[in-house]
Design a protein around this motif. Structure first.
Motif, PDB file in Angstrom:
ATOM      1  N   UNK A 219     -14.036  13.150   7.774  1.00 56.66           N
ATOM      2  CA  UNK A 219     -13.120  12.123   7.272  1.00 56.66           C
ATOM      3  C   UNK A 219     -11.853  12.768   6.705  1.00 56.66           C
ATOM      4  N   UNK A 220     -10.704  12.242   7.121  1.00 53.73           N
ATOM      5  CA  UNK A 220      -9.415  12.596   6.545  1.00 53.73           C
ATOM      6  C   UNK A 220      -8.815  11.311   5.992  1.00 53.73           C
ATOM      7  N   UNK A 221      -8.464  11.310   4.713  1.00 56.85           N
ATOM      8  CA  UNK A 221      -7.984  10.086   4.071  1.00 56.85           C
ATOM      9  C   UNK A 221      -6.859  10.430   3.113  1.00 56.85           C
ATOM     10  N   UNK A 222      -5.896   9.525   3.005  1.00 60.01           N
ATOM     11  CA  UNK A 222      -4.796   9.759   2.082  1.00 60.01           C
ATOM     12  C   UNK A 222      -4.179   8.464   1.606  1.00 60.01           C
ATOM     13  N   UNK A 223      -3.630   8.482   0.399  1.00 58.50           N
ATOM     14  CA  UNK A 223      -2.895   7.336  -0.133  1.00 58.50           C
ATOM     15  C   UNK A 223      -1.569   7.821  -0.708  1.00 58.50           C
ATOM     16  N   UNK A 224      -0.580   6.929  -0.689  1.00 59.86           N
ATOM     17  CA  UNK A 224       0.751   7.234  -1.222  1.00 59.86           C
ATOM     18  C   UNK A 224       1.239   6.039  -2.017  1.00 59.86           C
ATOM     19  N   UNK A 225       1.662   6.278  -3.263  1.00 58.61           N
ATOM     20  CA  UNK A 225       2.120   5.202  -4.138  1.00 58.61           C
ATOM     21  C   UNK A 225       3.625   5.309  -4.360  1.00 58.61           C
ATOM     22  N   UNK A 226       4.300   4.158  -4.301  1.00 64.54           N
ATOM     23  CA  UNK A 226       5.728   4.122  -4.555  1.00 64.54           C
ATOM     24  C   UNK A 226       6.136   2.721  -5.014  1.00 64.54           C
ATOM     25  N   UNK A 227       6.788   2.628  -6.168  1.00 63.56           N
ATOM     26  CA  UNK A 227       7.339   1.387  -6.685  1.00 63.56           C
ATOM     27  C   UNK A 227       6.329   0.238  -6.691  1.00 63.56           C
ATOM     28  N   UNK A 228       5.163   0.492  -7.233  1.00 62.70           N
ATOM     29  CA  UNK A 228       4.150  -0.543  -7.350  1.00 62.70           C
ATOM     30  C   UNK A 228       3.388  -0.841  -6.081  1.00 62.70           C
ATOM     31  N   UNK A 229       3.631  -0.071  -5.034  1.00 59.19           N
ATOM     32  CA  UNK A 229       2.930  -0.258  -3.765  1.00 59.19           C
ATOM     33  C   UNK A 229       2.073   0.961  -3.449  1.00 59.19           C
ATOM     34  N   UNK A 230       1.000   0.742  -2.689  1.00 58.55           N
ATOM     35  CA  UNK A 230       0.163   1.839  -2.216  1.00 58.55           C
ATOM     36  C   UNK A 230      -0.109   1.688  -0.726  1.00 58.55           C
ATOM     37  N   UNK A 231       0.108   2.770   0.016  1.00 60.39           N
ATOM     38  CA  UNK A 231      -0.169   2.814   1.446  1.00 60.39           C
ATOM     39  C   UNK A 231      -1.322   3.783   1.669  1.00 60.39           C
ATOM     40  N   UNK A 232      -2.275   3.392   2.526  1.00 59.05           N
ATOM     41  CA  UNK A 232      -3.424   4.245   2.779  1.00 59.05           C
ATOM     42  C   UNK A 232      -3.671   4.469   4.251  1.00 59.05           C
ATOM     43  N   UNK A 233      -4.174   5.660   4.584  1.00 61.20           N
ATOM     44  CA  UNK A 233      -4.520   6.013   5.964  1.00 61.20           C
ATOM     45  C   UNK A 233      -5.870   6.703   5.972  1.00 61.20           C
ATOM     46  N   UNK A 234      -6.749   6.280   6.885  1.00 61.65           N
ATOM     47  CA  UNK A 234      -8.074   6.892   7.042  1.00 61.65           C
ATOM     48  C   UNK A 234      -8.315   7.205   8.502  1.00 61.65           C
TER      49      UNK A 234
END
Length: 330
Positions: A219-234
């Protein structure tokens, strides 16, 4: 007998702070959901009704005790309960994470029943954890495992975390593995600023020497937060605990969450899974939702989720749900 043991455990936790210097806490969560549910097979409706469900409602006892040399003994006993169970003559209780451990400058060591490092590596990716749209419902080889008889090490150096779990087969070498780590799970995570990235692997070989079932899941997973938002990829690939199987599953998932003010949140999730068996099977999970935080410990939500399976281009199982729910923590 089980009810008596649980009552003693809770009573002991309440009394412990008065009889020792241990930091002990009784805690829990009640999560109830009400809405419409529909399931189909090949376009034919199997079930179409309204349901009231509990999703991983739980209670537990956890704490720590100071030891010599800057060490701490840590412990947790957690159970899942269903307050909607219709059998009034029995209490249905399932074990969750339950362990005893030692914590210090070296990190933390735990023994007992615990989530695997691969499961923990997802971090905050899953926007619909413990609902019908939980990522574990997207495919059959999901990696969301909680295993017993685990020896677990949790370590961290700066922004890098590294976890390792060893699970002995406890078998006789023929019908079950007999080694010190027939199953293992390991992960490495990196957190800095808005980024949170994890890489993890599970390896399963616990059915004994008679069957070659050395399966693994990555499993490769990551999240990125910016200005009250979160983007995730798995991204995930492999075989999970399937004896003598050559089938693999390839996963790719996207998640998104955005805060609206201090109390509201919108979220969405999409996961596609392809099973590379002799007959190719594709599954998709889609979900959208809106959360409202009434207080620090109370959240209400509304969500819609859809799961569809296709085998060689032919629609198989379908599950659709529109519901509202509430979560109260204590």
């Amino acid at each position: 007998m089980k009810k008596n043991l649980i009552a003693l455990a809770v009573a002991g936790a309440l009394i412990a702070p008065m009889t020792s210097q241990a930091e002990t806490k009784v805690y829990g969560k009640i999560h109830l959901n009400y809405g419409s549910f529909e399931s189909k097979t090949g376009g034919v409706v199997n079930e179409d009704n309204w349901q009231l469900n509990s999703f991983a409602s739980r209670f537990g006892v956890k704490g720590s005790h100071d030891l010599d040399g800057g060490l701490k003994a840590v412990y947790k006993l957690e159970w899942e309960v269903d307050p909607l169970d219709d059998d009034t003559k029995a209490i249905v209780i399932n074990n969750r994470n339950q362990y005893l451990g030692l914590k210090g400058g070296f990190g933390e060591a735990r023994v007992g029943t615990h989530d695997t490092p691969l499961k923990m590596a997802q971090g905050k990716f899953d926007q619909f954890n413990d609902t019908r749209a939980d990522l574990k419902h997207a495919g059959s080889m999901d990696g969301e495992n909680r295993l017993s008889s685990m020896l677990l090490y949790l370590g961290k150096t700066g922004n890098v975390g590294y976890n390792l779990a060893l699970i002995p087969g406890e078998g006789d070498g023929t019908t079950g593995g007999d080694g010190p780590a027939d199953t293992y799970s390991a992960s490495v995570t990196y957190k800095t600023g808005p980024f949170d990235v994890g890489l993890a692997v599970d390896s399963y070989d616990d059915t004994g020497a008679a069957v070659d079932s050395s399966n693994s899941l990555t499993r490769l997973v990551g999240t990125y937060k910016i200005k009250g938002m979160q983007f995730g990829l798995l991204v995930q690939n492999g075989v999970e605990k399937v004896a003598a199987s050559t089938a693999e599953e390839d996963w790719i998932g996207l998640s998104f969450g955005a805060k609206l003010g201090s109390s509201n949140k919108i979220k969405a999730q999409y996961i596609m899974v392809e099973n590379n068996a002799a007959t190719t099977k594709e599954s998709t999970l889609m979900a959208v939702g809106f959360d409202h935080k009434f207080a620090k410990n109370t959240t209400g939500y509304v969500m819609y989720s859809s799961i569809e399976d296709e085998t060689s281009g032919t629609t198989g199982d379908e599950f659709n749900s529109l519901s509202v729910g509430m979560i109260v923590k204590f």
